[in-house]
Design a protein around this motif. Sequence first.
Motif, PDB file in Angstrom:
ATOM      1  N   GLY A 283      14.996  -4.515 -15.816  1.00  0.00           N
ATOM      2  CA  GLY A 283      15.486  -3.303 -15.163  1.00  0.00           C
ATOM      3  C   GLY A 283      14.656  -2.928 -13.946  1.00  0.00           C
ATOM      4  O   GLY A 283      15.196  -2.515 -12.907  1.00  0.00           O
TER       5      GLY A 283
ATOM      6  N   ALA B 277      15.978   3.740 -26.323  1.00  0.00           N
ATOM      7  CA  ALA B 277      17.213   4.015 -25.576  1.00  0.00           C
ATOM      8  C   ALA B 277      18.441   3.508 -26.318  1.00  0.00           C
ATOM      9  O   ALA B 277      19.515   4.118 -26.248  1.00  0.00           O
ATOM     10  CB  ALA B 277      17.132   3.367 -24.189  1.00  0.00           C
TER      11      ALA B 277
ATOM     12  N   ALA C  86      12.806   6.500 -21.943  1.00  0.00           N
ATOM     13  CA  ALA C  86      13.905   5.679 -22.457  1.00  0.00           C
ATOM     14  C   ALA C  86      15.240   6.140 -21.889  1.00  0.00           C
ATOM     15  O   ALA C  86      16.100   5.317 -21.547  1.00  0.00           O
ATOM     16  CB  ALA C  86      13.923   5.742 -23.987  1.00  0.00           C
TER      17      ALA C  86
ATOM     18  N   LEU D  55      15.462   4.976 -18.326  1.00  0.00           N
ATOM     19  CA  LEU D  55      15.688   3.525 -18.311  1.00  0.00           C
ATOM     20  C   LEU D  55      17.162   3.218 -18.511  1.00  0.00           C
ATOM     21  O   LEU D  55      17.731   2.334 -17.847  1.00  0.00           O
ATOM     22  CB  LEU D  55      14.869   2.845 -19.413  1.00  0.00           C
ATOM     23  N   LEU D  56      17.765   3.936 -19.441  1.00  0.00           N
ATOM     24  CA  LEU D  56      19.169   3.712 -19.754  1.00  0.00           C
ATOM     25  C   LEU D  56      20.075   4.040 -18.569  1.00  0.00           C
ATOM     26  O   LEU D  56      21.115   3.397 -18.384  1.00  0.00           O
ATOM     27  CB  LEU D  56      19.545   4.571 -20.968  1.00  0.00           C
TER      28      LEU D  56
ATOM     29  N   PRO E  65       8.100  -1.887 -20.954  1.00  0.00           N
ATOM     30  CA  PRO E  65       9.304  -1.098 -21.252  1.00  0.00           C
ATOM     31  C   PRO E  65      10.050  -1.421 -22.539  1.00  0.00           C
ATOM     32  O   PRO E  65      10.971  -0.669 -22.891  1.00  0.00           O
ATOM     33  CB  PRO E  65      10.203  -1.398 -20.045  1.00  0.00           C
TER      34      PRO E  65
ATOM     35  N   SER F 171      11.525  -8.357 -20.281  1.00  0.00           N
ATOM     36  CA  SER F 171      11.555  -6.926 -20.618  1.00  0.00           C
ATOM     37  C   SER F 171      11.483  -6.051 -19.369  1.00  0.00           C
ATOM     38  O   SER F 171      11.852  -4.874 -19.413  1.00  0.00           O
ATOM     39  CB  SER F 171      10.403  -6.581 -21.570  1.00  0.00           C
TER      40      SER F 171
ATOM     41  N   LYS G  33      10.578   1.323 -25.161  1.00  0.00           N
ATOM     42  CA  LYS G  33      11.426   2.404 -24.648  1.00  0.00           C
ATOM     43  C   LYS G  33      12.887   1.956 -24.555  1.00  0.00           C
ATOM     44  O   LYS G  33      13.796   2.769 -24.762  1.00  0.00           O
ATOM     45  CB  LYS G  33      10.875   2.875 -23.298  1.00  0.00           C
ATOM     46  N   TRP G  34      13.114   0.687 -24.267  1.00  0.00           N
ATOM     47  CA  TRP G  34      14.496   0.191 -24.291  1.00  0.00           C
ATOM     48  C   TRP G  34      15.070   0.283 -25.708  1.00  0.00           C
ATOM     49  O   TRP G  34      16.261   0.584 -25.905  1.00  0.00           O
ATOM     50  CB  TRP G  34      14.555  -1.252 -23.815  1.00  0.00           C
TER      51      TRP G  34
END
Length: 503
Positions: A272, A91, A45, A48-49, A84, A269, A87-88
């Motif tokens: 990214g 985040a 996460a 990802l951020l 993801p 989703s 996990k977003w």
Amino acid sequence: MTLAPRTARWLVPLALTLLAAALRFIGLWHPQDLVFDETYYVKDAWTLLHLGYEGAWPDDANESFTSGDTDVYSTDAAYVVHPPLGKWLIALGMLLFGADSGFGWRFSAALIGTLLVPLVYEIARRLSGSIAIGAVAGGLLAVDGLAIALSRVSLLDGFLAFFVTLAFWFVLLDRDRTDERILSSEGIVGPLMWRRPWIVAAGLALGAACAVKWSGLYVLAAVGIWIVVHDAIVRHRARKEEWFAGSVLQGAIAFVLLVPVAAAVYLASWTGWLVTSGGYDRGSDANPLVALLNYHSSMYAFHVGLSSSHPYASPAWQWPLLLRPTAMWLARPEAGEEWCGWSDDCIGVIGSHPNPVTWYAAWAAVILAVVLLIRRRAGALTPGFGFALTGLAATYLPWLLYPSRTIFQFYTVAMLPFLVIALALALGWLTRPRDPVTPRDPSPVEVVSAEEVAAAETRAWRVFAIAFVALAVLTAVFFLPLSTGFLEPYPLWQLHNWLPGWV
């Protein structure tokens, strides 16, 4: 003194939500360790951020991360096997509160776990028409150890449970709206309805579920089947001569409203990964969608072939028996290092232990519901039982197809909302007012009337239900340390281990 129905309608879910929030947020920063699979999802996460895709971490990254040095990741892609969205969401909590404390990386899980409680309350209330039954379902979920544990660690399954339950809530809202239209309509087929916003909303929720874990696909299929079957039953009940044809046509419309929306949410989703160039397999094809398909093929192969041994693995057939909960975190300080109560020998545990009283009773309620539906004796609660069993089947039965795959008992958190709903409905059925039964050979001198017997039976079942709920709450309090990781005396922890597989 009793609450007015209008006051109880908002006060009960508010009280349940506050209770759930207290049990999930108090001490959320403890432990300041990455618990179980948090080692994957929290760090994924965070990258990802910052990168838009999951980046790689060095082998000793956990210690650095939990001590506040969160930027030791690299821009190299990590191979991950889950979509993801979950996990977003993790985040988002770190974006709001930082990553230097467990509160930040667990905030989203705690919030979603809290919101699940009033959602379950409202589903049970609407299915039964009873605030009390809704309160039982929501209350048992609020204090359940499995629900609490999965709200206090950042795994994906708590998010999955919320979106799955939310989808069923939307389907229930659609049912209440469309059934009335079918029953009041004219013609031999009945209305073909395109304006079904709650089905679209269910598609959004199910797309989000699939974007957390692929097991959401099974629920998407189950919801689609339920919509078609329920529509056919209502059209048949409305005496539509061409009820079958009408339900098939309406099923096709529901597919158009449900599935493309879910697919769009799922694809979104991955934004990214699609708009950056560093994600795993991102360069496997010049077309990003083809590259994404290649990645999914690799992920699918991983899931199908996952059969490595794990000390806490539990095949799905074991889940109703609660034979092997997952110990996700354990700490046992040296004697004298920590003090807890009357003992210097302490232990802290976070495990996926549901409240055993609620758990086993819920499976008994499932059996009762099946029997009542087969014998057509569930009465007004028939739709409610069918609804709860559909949710349970969608979240449980598919796992039985993978007896050799490495899976864990904490996956059952997605089943838990439907289990407590089924249990609450069963208690409602048991405590319903009884109709007097006249004996075949009445006595010339009737000592007790049939009405009095029926009333006494109803009172007895209501006393039983109250006693059961009280026992379930007390048991939940007793097992609370296993959900929070707070230190307790070692002898008390031993009393929690009711079965050999719980150690």
